[in-house]
Design a protein around this motif. Structure first.
Motif, PDB file in Angstrom:
ATOM      1  N   SER A   1       0.815  -1.216   0.000  1.00 48.83           N
ATOM      2  CA  SER A   1       0.000   0.000   0.000  1.00 48.83           C
ATOM      3  C   SER A   1       0.848   1.266   0.000  1.00 48.83           C
ATOM      4  CB  SER A   1      -0.929   0.024   1.219  1.00 48.83           C
ATOM      5  OG  SER A   1      -2.215  -0.389   0.876  1.00 48.83           O
TER       6      SER A   1
ATOM      7  N   GLN B   1       3.274 -10.515   4.474  1.00 52.24           N
ATOM      8  CA  GLN B   1       2.717  -9.219   4.846  1.00 52.24           C
ATOM      9  C   GLN B   1       1.357  -8.965   4.215  1.00 52.24           C
ATOM     10  OE1 GLN B   1       3.662  -6.987   6.958  1.00 52.24           O
ATOM     11  NE2 GLN B   1       5.695  -7.731   7.509  1.00 52.24           N
TER      12      GLN B   1
ATOM     13  N   PHE C   1      -7.145  -0.235  11.101  1.00 51.69           N
ATOM     14  CA  PHE C   1      -5.747  -0.615  10.865  1.00 51.69           C
ATOM     15  C   PHE C   1      -5.616  -2.136  10.830  1.00 51.69           C
ATOM     16  CE2 PHE C   1      -3.827   3.502  12.858  1.00 51.69           C
ATOM     17  CZ  PHE C   1      -4.137   4.185  11.709  1.00 51.69           C
ATOM     18  N   ALA C   2      -6.275  -2.800  11.771  1.00 52.38           N
ATOM     19  CA  ALA C   2      -6.156  -4.260  11.839  1.00 52.38           C
ATOM     20  C   ALA C   2      -6.752  -4.909  10.589  1.00 52.38           C
ATOM     21  CB  ALA C   2      -6.849  -4.786  13.084  1.00 52.38           C
ATOM     22  N   GLU C   3      -7.821  -4.318  10.105  1.00 52.00           N
ATOM     23  CA  GLU C   3      -8.518  -4.936   8.975  1.00 52.00           C
ATOM     24  C   GLU C   3      -7.817  -4.680   7.644  1.00 52.00           C
ATOM     25  OE1 GLU C   3     -12.715  -4.485   6.605  1.00 52.00           O
ATOM     26  OE2 GLU C   3     -12.467  -3.433   8.503  1.00 52.00           O
ATOM     27  N   LYS C   4      -7.360  -3.434   7.437  1.00 52.83           N
ATOM     28  CA  LYS C   4      -6.824  -3.067   6.126  1.00 52.83           C
ATOM     29  C   LYS C   4      -5.345  -2.748   6.130  1.00 52.83           C
ATOM     30  CE  LYS C   4     -10.929  -0.859   4.426  1.00 52.83           C
ATOM     31  NZ  LYS C   4     -11.378   0.294   3.638  1.00 52.83           N
ATOM     32  N   GLY C   5      -4.769  -2.609   7.295  1.00 47.99           N
ATOM     33  CA  GLY C   5      -3.393  -2.150   7.360  1.00 47.99           C
ATOM     34  C   GLY C   5      -3.331  -0.638   7.469  1.00 47.99           C
TER      35      GLY C   5
ATOM     36  N   LEU D   1      -4.779 -16.656  12.577  1.00 52.44           N
ATOM     37  CA  LEU D   1      -4.595 -15.962  11.307  1.00 52.44           C
ATOM     38  C   LEU D   1      -4.817 -16.869  10.107  1.00 52.44           C
ATOM     39  CD1 LEU D   1      -1.569 -13.672  12.162  1.00 52.44           C
ATOM     40  CD2 LEU D   1      -4.032 -13.266  12.363  1.00 52.44           C
ATOM     41  N   LEU D   2      -4.232 -18.052  10.148  1.00 53.41           N
ATOM     42  CA  LEU D   2      -4.304 -18.878   8.949  1.00 53.41           C
ATOM     43  C   LEU D   2      -5.657 -19.544   8.791  1.00 53.41           C
ATOM     44  CD1 LEU D   2      -0.752 -20.517   8.876  1.00 53.41           C
ATOM     45  CD2 LEU D   2      -1.577 -18.430   7.806  1.00 53.41           C
ATOM     46  N   GLU D   3      -6.173 -20.095   9.856  1.00 51.64           N
ATOM     47  CA  GLU D   3      -7.386 -20.900   9.716  1.00 51.64           C
ATOM     48  C   GLU D   3      -8.454 -20.494  10.726  1.00 51.64           C
ATOM     49  OE1 GLU D   3      -7.451 -22.990   7.301  1.00 51.64           O
ATOM     50  OE2 GLU D   3      -5.400 -23.592   6.874  1.00 51.64           O
TER      51      GLU D   3
ATOM     52  N   SER E   1      -1.373   1.732   6.037  1.00 55.28           N
ATOM     53  CA  SER E   1      -1.270   2.542   4.820  1.00 55.28           C
ATOM     54  C   SER E   1      -2.574   2.591   4.053  1.00 55.28           C
ATOM     55  CB  SER E   1      -0.175   1.988   3.908  1.00 55.28           C
ATOM     56  OG  SER E   1       0.988   2.741   4.032  1.00 55.28           O
ATOM     57  N   ALA E   2      -3.290   1.504   4.057  1.00 57.31           N
ATOM     58  CA  ALA E   2      -4.516   1.425   3.259  1.00 57.31           C
ATOM     59  C   ALA E   2      -5.712   2.012   3.983  1.00 57.31           C
ATOM     60  CB  ALA E   2      -4.794  -0.019   2.872  1.00 57.31           C
TER      61      ALA E   2
ATOM     62  N   GLU F   1     -13.141  15.002  10.559  1.00 59.59           N
ATOM     63  CA  GLU F   1     -11.775  14.623  10.228  1.00 59.59           C
ATOM     64  C   GLU F   1     -10.772  15.503  10.974  1.00 59.59           C
ATOM     65  OE1 GLU F   1     -11.713  14.032   6.065  1.00 59.59           O
ATOM     66  OE2 GLU F   1      -9.824  12.933   6.087  1.00 59.59           O
TER      67      GLU F   1
ATOM     68  N   ILE G   1       2.459  -6.381  14.694  1.00 58.98           N
ATOM     69  CA  ILE G   1       3.259  -7.295  13.866  1.00 58.98           C
ATOM     70  C   ILE G   1       3.321  -6.827  12.421  1.00 58.98           C
ATOM     71  CG2 ILE G   1       3.270  -9.626  12.884  1.00 58.98           C
ATOM     72  CD1 ILE G   1       2.091 -10.560  15.603  1.00 58.98           C
ATOM     73  N   GLN G   2       2.179  -6.354  11.924  1.00 58.99           N
ATOM     74  CA  GLN G   2       2.141  -5.937  10.520  1.00 58.99           C
ATOM     75  C   GLN G   2       2.984  -4.690  10.268  1.00 58.99           C
ATOM     76  OE1 GLN G   2       0.877  -7.304   7.906  1.00 58.99           O
ATOM     77  NE2 GLN G   2      -0.320  -8.957   8.803  1.00 58.99           N
TER      78      GLN G   2
ATOM     79  N   PRO H   1       7.698  -3.864  10.702  1.00 56.82           N
ATOM     80  CA  PRO H   1       8.759  -3.881   9.687  1.00 56.82           C
ATOM     81  C   PRO H   1       8.880  -2.587   8.888  1.00 56.82           C
ATOM     82  CG  PRO H   1       7.399  -5.870   9.560  1.00 56.82           C
ATOM     83  CD  PRO H   1       6.715  -4.944  10.502  1.00 56.82           C
ATOM     84  N   PHE H   2       7.807  -1.787   8.863  1.00 58.65           N
ATOM     85  CA  PHE H   2       7.818  -0.617   7.983  1.00 58.65           C
ATOM     86  C   PHE H   2       8.037   0.710   8.703  1.00 58.65           C
ATOM     87  CE2 PHE H   2       4.666  -3.527   5.759  1.00 58.65           C
ATOM     88  CZ  PHE H   2       5.674  -4.142   5.023  1.00 58.65           C
TER      89      PHE H   2
ATOM     90  N   PHE I   1      -4.466  -8.997   3.949  1.00 55.48           N
ATOM     91  CA  PHE I   1      -5.257  -7.875   3.449  1.00 55.48           C
ATOM     92  C   PHE I   1      -5.865  -8.098   2.064  1.00 55.48           C
ATOM     93  CE2 PHE I   1      -1.875  -5.588   6.052  1.00 55.48           C
ATOM     94  CZ  PHE I   1      -2.642  -5.651   7.202  1.00 55.48           C
TER      95      PHE I   1
END
Lengths: 216, 216, 216, 216
Positions: free
Chosen positions: C41, C128, D35-39, D190-192, D41-42, D56, D127-128, D131-132, C132
């Motif tokens: 993103s 990562q 943030f948790a749902e889309k990240g 997360l995975l299942e 940045s998005a 806003e 966690i997401q 790294p950024f 999403f």
DNA sequence: GATGAATGAGGTTTCATTCAT
DNA sequence: GATGAATGAAACCTCATTCAT
């Protein structure tokens, strides 16, 4: 485009209702002018913003998409296009004994002539863009039918029963009358705007033509 | 769009003259269809190329710009629009003693009706785009005036002298007649394509309306 | 990122298959690097274009949307992630009498370690972005199940029957073993890339831990 | 998300300290969810404002930038992530003669399981995004080291001296234990997330695996 | 002649942030 | 403190046109 036209007044009025902000008015005005001049597709939002003196983002704060702006512009003109046919007290007019078809035709033409003259850019946009936007077509049909159509039918029948005009299907009568007038307006405004028309004479000849053509 | 229409034949003919290659024909056909459906501005050369099954570059090999393609498409239809009025031996027709205005009107309408039906997409493009392209307007005026206009004047006067029709300015006469017919064609084709019109009856009523309206 | 990694070779190979043009390779390479560094993103197509040394439009000629580019990048890595589990002659390996679980575990880890090291940026992107993008999740499930899962089940059962490992549900066994190894790889690569790990020792300790934990 | 989770209570508590106004709470809650749902940045500030039911501008009155909002959200969770390791009286626990490594492991897992379940969205964001965002990494290191790390070392050594667990480097021990548990939590959440896990059984098997793997 | 990859200007739209009210 | 209209930079994407093959 410098005198205060009908649609410019409309914008002002809507503002007084608290509907349009100052910037919105400028956006709508710029959009109408540019859409009419170049067509919807060939008009860029950047150009509208420049003409309106606002930032490009401002357009999208008020209208989610460019097409929304188009619809916001042409939607109101549709209802006002058929407005005289849904006037509540039209019946009273018809009840007047002395009211002739000719008087009615003249009154109607005069009324619509003013409307058209004052909404020319909007009508130009409407006519140009309807074929390409299904949404507009839907809106148009919603406004035209069925109340106004019923009124028109009623009107024509009234004069047919009075024996003033020929016994054709009401919609055919309407088409013939409307074509003659619209043909003049289009010729005058779109095809040959540079010619100096003798407006009163041409209109009088058109009315006489319709009256003769519909006489029983 | 599956039967071989007038303009599709035209494309073929031009090819036989060595004017249009196979690929060019496909480009022109695709362009006509798409311009008519979406309008010139909203049509991308990429879409035309895809529909025509040619590479995008091929379009620009034959037509320097997108607008050149538009002009190449609508230019020929203009001359053919006014073609019947510049037929060389139109005079002979007029000389026929028995030829009445009604006969002439019917013949003319029949002739143009066929033309319109077979060139509908092209005419749609022409009408839609003329207001936005000065080049097209120039071309249009070049084709309409002055020879065809003179012919029309001559024709109207002829019938006025014979006492068949009312003594109005020739262009007014023409406008009134053309409006009635055009009004029907437009209503039929553009506004209400889904309605099942009783074509012959409507047209007959329109003709009678015009005749009554123009009768002396 | 300067040595020729696995995924860089992959790009080359795909090119030899005639799949990727020179510019496409540059685009994909730039996208991988930037997505891995900043996340999908937060990466702009403009930046990708600049890094790849192509025009921004070029990206969209090859990948209709930015998301298409993401998918084109991570999709191939998925199949190669589970590739060793769908090797056709995996059965032969299992038939070898002398093959122990330890030997198998070591071989598998070695194989995947190389894969991970050579696809680190791609795997980083994959991990990562999967949460999403439902499309990626779908793709992932398509690749993971059901063939590889069946193979894994079969493998675990094989060693359970041989009495080498504890009698837990196959997927649980797999999770425990994979967690230990993945935990090491993640700690090493993502959390503490600056520490100087004694790779062989740590890995040996991890393997011994798994073997003890799964011993019957 | 309807029950009152840990982090929602946290927001309340902070408010009681006079730290968070009513609107701020709504902003933080909306931001966490999105943030948790889309990240990060998005997610647009506009969407956060809409979800929080504030203007806003209000967001920027409380958090100078969007990134400030992110940091305000994830910073507190970091300290609480390692909280049990810096409990002042941890030593007392260790002094208890009867305290075994297994009891300690079980207590720790239970404690953290609750914490994770109640802070899942926050941990997902953490966690997401770590790294950024170098700022987050710095914060993280500040919280994790050195006090908690020293405590962990001390703990592991304690059980190694008692002869309960194998003589590996303390960090390695920790990594192995943490990987096994984290591997389960990640697989589960997360995975299942759609699978119906037999939670108690899986966790028990995981604990037994760790105990066997670390047994001397 | 034909192709289609490449371009870069320009299109619509989104966004974080500001500021007058 | 809160608002939300306004901003303009920058996002993603489209387009007519060019040109090496």
């Amino acid at each position: 485009m410098n005198e205060l036209n009908d649609w410019e007044k409309l914008i002002d009025e809507e503002n007084e209702d608290g509907k349009l902000t100052e910037k919105q008015k400028r956006i709508v005005k710029a959009a109408i002018e540019t859409f009419a001049e170049k067509g919807y597709s060939a008009t860029s939002t950047n150009e509208i913003a420049r003409k309106a003196g606002v930032a490009e983002g401002t357009i999208f704060r008020h209208y989610k998409t460019k097409k929304d702006l188009l619809i916001a512009i042409v939607a109101p003109v549709m209802s006002r296009l058929v407005a005289p046919f849904i006037i509540r007290d039209l019946n009273k007019v018809l009840d007047k004994k002395h009211e002739t078809f000719e008087a009615f035709l003249r009154a109607m033409i005069e009324n619509r002539k003013v409307f058209i003259k004052q909404n020319l850019p909007l009508l130009k946009i409407l006519i140009q863009e309807i074929p390409f936007h299904p949404e507009l077509k839907v809106l148009f049909k919603k406004h035209v039918a069925p109340e106004p159509l019923a009124k028109i039918k009623q009107l024509i029948k009234h004069f047919q029963e009075k024996g003033e005009i020929i016994d054709l299907p009401p919609y055919t009568v309407m088409r013939l009358a409307a074509s003659a007038v619209a043909g003049y307006v289009i010729a005058q405004n779109l095809l040959e705007p540079e010619i100096d028309w003798d407006d009163d004479t041409e209109m009088e000849q058109t009315i006489q033509f319709v009256l003769r053509g519909l006489k029983r």
